[in-house]
Design an enzyme around this catalytic site. Structure first.
Site, PDB file in Angstrom:
ATOM      1  N   TYR A 135       0.865  -1.176   0.000  1.00 61.10           N
ATOM      2  CA  TYR A 135       0.000   0.000   0.000  1.00 61.10           C
ATOM      3  C   TYR A 135       0.905   1.231   0.000  1.00 61.10           C
ATOM      4  O   TYR A 135       1.959   1.230  -0.611  1.00 61.10           O
ATOM      5  CB  TYR A 135      -0.962  -0.066   1.189  1.00 61.10           C
ATOM      6  CG  TYR A 135      -2.171   0.813   1.029  1.00 61.10           C
ATOM      7  CD1 TYR A 135      -2.957   0.752  -0.120  1.00 61.10           C
ATOM      8  CD2 TYR A 135      -2.510   1.731   2.011  1.00 61.10           C
ATOM      9  CE1 TYR A 135      -4.057   1.574  -0.292  1.00 61.10           C
ATOM     10  CE2 TYR A 135      -3.611   2.562   1.863  1.00 61.10           C
ATOM     11  CZ  TYR A 135      -4.375   2.481   0.706  1.00 61.10           C
ATOM     12  OH  TYR A 135      -5.465   3.292   0.545  1.00 61.10           O
TER      13      TYR A 135
ATOM     14  N   LYS B 290     -21.016 -19.985  -9.323  1.00 61.16           N
ATOM     15  CA  LYS B 290     -20.226 -19.885 -10.552  1.00 61.16           C
ATOM     16  C   LYS B 290     -18.804 -19.441 -10.235  1.00 61.16           C
ATOM     17  O   LYS B 290     -17.822 -19.976 -10.768  1.00 61.16           O
ATOM     18  CB  LYS B 290     -20.890 -18.873 -11.481  1.00 61.16           C
ATOM     19  CG  LYS B 290     -20.554 -19.067 -12.928  1.00 61.16           C
ATOM     20  CD  LYS B 290     -21.390 -20.190 -13.505  1.00 61.16           C
ATOM     21  CE  LYS B 290     -21.221 -20.308 -14.992  1.00 61.16           C
ATOM     22  NZ  LYS B 290     -22.158 -21.267 -15.585  1.00 61.16           N
TER      23      LYS B 290
END
Length: 490
Positions: free
Chosen positions: A116, A171
């Protein structure tokens, strides 16, 4: 008790029951459940004392009503105390089925500084200078959006986005399990074509591919076509192309079993929606002898009034004899029946009237177009979409490997060459020395499938010119591509 529907793990229940501690009690439970039409899959003792035994009886039932009937049968036994009934499917879905897991540990200040701020700023600047680096330096290289508006959820109809989410989660889990692809559900609270196209275009920078799912026809055709035109990443409507790939693979091997060639057979397809249309297009490209498309309007034929553009195209490019009768008449003498429509449309007698060595793919879920037990009395090869029957034709054979191959190749679009290559790869995994009437497709758990499909798709993406040609001339020279514009393609 007569049960017409087949028990399935999708309606599995666990019943906690207290019974007297005698030698016959547990046997009475399993006997009663079996007589009620359930399939007992487990019986576990969870507690006992000198007078009672507490057991968990797990069994597959046919549907929610059948599950209640099984519980009632057990409750009616002398000395039986039914304490709790758990639906195992709902238990599996508690809290959802997927999560985000970081790939970096972030254990120290140094790691945080690189992952970060301030280190991440340099990566942002690199991508700003060269946007193509997003594939290399972000999740884009391995991430797919699973997009639905909830307008055609499974075979249940227009349930809306929230109700579609369990399917999209599933899915995404399948993408990861079978293809190593990171996928995330994106369910949209709109069924407006323009809005869907606009939203998907706006979110596309984060993804390496778009998997459209459970969007109703005919809107799905326009949505896919417009997104394919607008985006530089593959757009793949699984209800269309995933189904078509798997059906072509299964039919390739089924025809090997019965010794027939695709150009010599007549096929009847029940259901001219997204799946049926894509199946017929791929079969036409491969040179099928003839197809009759059947839907709510009846057999699609030239001269049938008030057809939408999708059905008009099918009427003009199939049904050589212009048959205009009912479904039972259409399958009479046909070599192949493919159902992607609704349950219980045909009987065993209808299948008996098909050609010698007939092939039946009854893929409506959970209840097929014809009872597979009846169909097997007359057809040489029978397949369904059910996991508890032989020859399950399931899209999971295709889409994880297809996306794996496209992502690896940095493909910018999904092509017909990829579809044909994927179908051949699935069929060939079985091996000509292994196929028989009950084995025409590999198991969804066969670890060879996704790598084989990925390799075939990757090769087709990188070298489209070397893809073998269709088995025969499909007919009209202007036959549109699988996902061409909506005015030419349904």
């Amino acid at each position: 008790m007569a049960i017409t529907r087949l028990p399935s793990a999708g309606f599995s229940i666990t019943i906690r029951i207290a019974v007297p501690a005698d030698a016959s009690s547990i046997g009475r439970l399993t006997t009663a459940a079996g007589e009620a039409g359930a399939i007992v899959t487990a019986l576990d003792v969870v507690d006992s004392d000198p007078t009672n035994v507490v057991v968990d009886l797990t069994c597959d039932t046919a549907d929610a009503t059948h599950a209640d009937q099984v519980v009632d049968a057990l409750t009616g036994l002398d000395g039986v105390d039914v304490r709790k009934v758990s639906d195992r499917t709902f238990l599996l879905h508690l809290g959802g089925k997927i999560e985000v897991t970081p790939k970096v540990a972030l254990r120290t200040r140094d790691e945080l500084s690189r992952a970060y701020t301030p280190g991440v700023a340099r990566v942002c600047q690199a991508i700003a200078e060269n946007p193509a680096d997003a594939r290399r330096l972000t999740i884009k290289r391995n991430t797919v959006a699973v997009v639905s508006d909830g307008s055609a959820v499974l075979g249940l109809g227009n349930l809306g986005p929230a109700a579609s989410l369990p399917v999209m989660e599933g899915k995404a889990a399948l993408f990861k399990r079978f293809g190593g692809v990171d996928a995330w559900p994106v369910v949209l609270d709109t069924q407006d074509t323009d809005e869907i196209v606009s939203i998907v275009k706006a979110i596309a920078p984060a993804y390496g591919g778009i998997n459209l799912e459970d969007i109703a026809a005919p809107r799905c055709f326009e949505i896919e076509a417009r997104l394919r035109e607008a985006l530089d990443i593959p757009v793949f409507h699984d209800d269309q192309h995933g189904t078509a790939i798997c059906v072509l693979a299964a039919l390739t091997n089924a025809l090997r079993v019965v010794g027939k060639q695709l150009p010599d057979v007549r096929v009847v397809v029940s259901g001219a929606g997204a799946a049926g249309t894509a199946i017929m297009k791929l079969l036409l490209r491969q040179g099928v002898g003839d197809i009759i498309a059947y839907d709510r309007q009846g057999a699609l034929h030239r001269g049938l009034p008030d057809l939408n553009p999708a059905w008009q195209w099918l009427a003009e490019n199939t049904n050589k004899e212009n048959y205009a009768g009912d479904l039972a008449g259409a399958v009479r003498g046909a070599d192949v029946f493919i159902g992607v429509s609704a349950p219980n449309l045909l009987t065993g007698e209808d299948v008996a009237a098909m050609a010698k060595d007939a092939i039946v793919f009854a893929l409506a879920n959970p209840d097929p177009e014809v009872d597979p037990r009846e169909a097997r009395k007359h057809a040489a090869v029978v397949a369904t979409g059910r996991s508890d029957q032989p020859n399950q034709i399931n899209n999971v054979l295709a889409f994880p490997g297809v996306f794996r191959g496209m992502l690896d190749a940095h493909a910018e679009e999904f092509t017909e060459e990829m579809a044909l290559a994927a179908a051949r790869a699935i069929a060939d995994v079985v091996g000509e020395d292994k196929i028989n009437p009950t084995v025409i497709v590999p198991s969804v758990f066969d670890s060879r499938v996704a790598p084989a499909v990925a390799a075939a798709v990757r090769a087709a993406a990188q070298n489209p010119a070397v893809t073998p040609p269709p088995a025969a001339d499909p007919g009209p020279a202007d036959l549109p591509e699988i996902a061409a514009n909506a005015s030419a393609t349904p």
